[in-house]
Design a protein around this motif. Structure first.
Motif, PDB file in Angstrom:
ATOM      1  N   GLY A   1      32.175  -2.136  36.903  1.00 58.47           N
ATOM      2  CA  GLY A   1      31.146  -2.214  37.935  1.00 58.47           C
ATOM      3  C   GLY A   1      31.758  -2.649  39.252  1.00 58.47           C
ATOM      4  O   GLY A   1      32.959  -2.902  39.347  1.00 58.47           O
ATOM      5  N   PHE A   2      30.927  -2.708  40.262  1.00 57.73           N
ATOM      6  CA  PHE A   2      31.384  -3.236  41.548  1.00 57.73           C
ATOM      7  C   PHE A   2      30.461  -4.375  41.959  1.00 57.73           C
ATOM      8  O   PHE A   2      29.340  -4.493  41.456  1.00 57.73           O
ATOM      9  CB  PHE A   2      31.449  -2.143  42.626  1.00 57.73           C
ATOM     10  N   TYR A   3      30.955  -5.226  42.832  1.00 57.36           N
ATOM     11  CA  TYR A   3      30.222  -6.435  43.164  1.00 57.36           C
ATOM     12  C   TYR A   3      30.378  -6.776  44.634  1.00 57.36           C
ATOM     13  O   TYR A   3      31.308  -6.327  45.315  1.00 57.36           O
ATOM     14  CB  TYR A   3      30.702  -7.606  42.301  1.00 57.36           C
ATOM     15  N   LEU A   4      29.451  -7.601  45.129  1.00 52.58           N
ATOM     16  CA  LEU A   4      29.472  -8.060  46.507  1.00 52.58           C
ATOM     17  C   LEU A   4      29.306  -9.575  46.521  1.00 52.58           C
ATOM     18  O   LEU A   4      28.387 -10.106  45.892  1.00 52.58           O
ATOM     19  CB  LEU A   4      28.346  -7.411  47.325  1.00 52.58           C
ATOM     20  N   LEU A   5      30.203 -10.257  47.207  1.00 54.35           N
ATOM     21  CA  LEU A   5      30.102 -11.700  47.412  1.00 54.35           C
ATOM     22  C   LEU A   5      29.718 -11.911  48.870  1.00 54.35           C
ATOM     23  O   LEU A   5      30.396 -11.414  49.769  1.00 54.35           O
ATOM     24  CB  LEU A   5      31.433 -12.389  47.114  1.00 54.35           C
ATOM     25  N   THR A   6      28.634 -12.614  49.116  1.00 53.86           N
ATOM     26  CA  THR A   6      28.149 -12.805  50.478  1.00 53.86           C
ATOM     27  C   THR A   6      28.036 -14.278  50.815  1.00 53.86           C
ATOM     28  O   THR A   6      27.775 -15.114  49.947  1.00 53.86           O
ATOM     29  CB  THR A   6      26.771 -12.140  50.683  1.00 53.86           C
ATOM     30  N   GLY A   7      28.262 -14.583  52.096  1.00 56.28           N
ATOM     31  CA  GLY A   7      28.183 -15.966  52.545  1.00 56.28           C
ATOM     32  C   GLY A   7      28.203 -16.024  54.060  1.00 56.28           C
ATOM     33  O   GLY A   7      27.846 -15.060  54.741  1.00 56.28           O
TER      34      GLY A   7
END
Length: 278
Positions: free
Chosen positions: A51-57
């Protein structure tokens, strides 16, 4: 985008906690969680798949949104490797319910998302380079459809950084202008903040006191979104900011009250326009 029915499941009942999202007649699935519930997220069986993922901040210095986009054949293991990075406060993962996503598929999707995020410019992309992947024509078309479904879900899951910019040509009556030293920038309120349109002008020099805005402007210049032209800077593309004040501060080279410095064609301040609408 087409109309869609979203099935949103709040695992612990909290709208900001661990949650899953699906679309009707779609093979994909999204799982999102704040960093405070990352241990629960890592227990999900779905994350053992490709899968692919997004880390946000948020960037601690500029206050801008930041995003990291990655892919993995085992998302759980990859996310564990990001534990030492302190910029992110939420994670969003996309997998396939029928387990048909290959390594090439997720690399293709990762590359497409990085490209879109950089073009959009509303968040600082931590990993600005991706090798992506070349796919057969039929696979690429299938993944483009998969990606469009993901883009429908992302704003619902608190990730607005891929939303398309406003078409200012079709809504010219809502345009706002910020002027300084004979220069003019054109923009408009958006659901996520404020967009400054391509062709807008900004002052060439920062104010001496503008430390935070100096860093922001230099980032835009490094990305080619702000380009020097004669005695000023020019917006090469539409750029969305978190607020009218941030947008105005970039245009004017220092801290600015966007509610008073953005005005319509009649000279009425944004603050007054919004007051009249309520």
């Amino acid at each position: 985008m087409q109309a869609a029915t979203i099935k949103l499941f709040l695992v612990h009942g909290s709208p900001n906690g661990l949650r899953t999202a699906e679309l009707s007649n779609w093979s994909g699935k999204a799982i999102a969680a704040p960093r405070t519930e990352i241990s629960e997220l890592l227990k999900r069986e779905e994350l053992a798949n490709p899968g692919f993922y997004l880390l946000t901040g948020v960037d601690p210095e500029s206050g801008d949104r930041v995003i990291y986009i990655g892919e993995a054949e085992n998302v759980t293991n990859r996310l564990k490797g990001h534990a030492a990075k302190d910029f992110w406060n939420s994670a969003t993962v996309f997998v396939s319910k029928d387990e048909n996503l290959t390594k090439a598929h997720i690399r293709y999707l990762e590359g497409a998302l990085i490209e879109r995020a950089n073009d959009n410019g509303s968040a600082i992309v931590i990993n600005s380079v991706s090798s992506g992947a070349r796919l057969p024509e039929s696979d690429a078309a299938e993944m483009d459809v998969f990606l469009e479904k993901c883009l429908q879900l992302l704003p619902v899951l608190g990730v607005p950084d891929f939303s398309k910019k406003v078409d200012h040509a079709s809504e010219s009556q809502d345009l706002l202008y910020c002027k300084i030293k004979g220069l003019t920038a054109t923009g408009k309120r958006t659901a996520n903040g404020f967009v400054v349109f391509a062709g807008s002008q900004a002052v060439l020099e920062h104010r001496p006191s503008a430390k935070r805005m100096r860093a922001k402007r230099e980032q835009l210049i490094d990305k080619g979104l702000l380009q020097p032209k004669d005695d000023h800077l020019l917006f090469a593309k539409d750029v969305e900011f978190g607020s009218p004040s941030t947008a105005g501060s970039v245009v004017r080279g220092g801290n600015t009250n966007g509610l008073t410095n953005w005005k319509n064609a009649k000279g009425i301040q944004l603050k007054e326009l919004e007051t009249n609408e309520t």
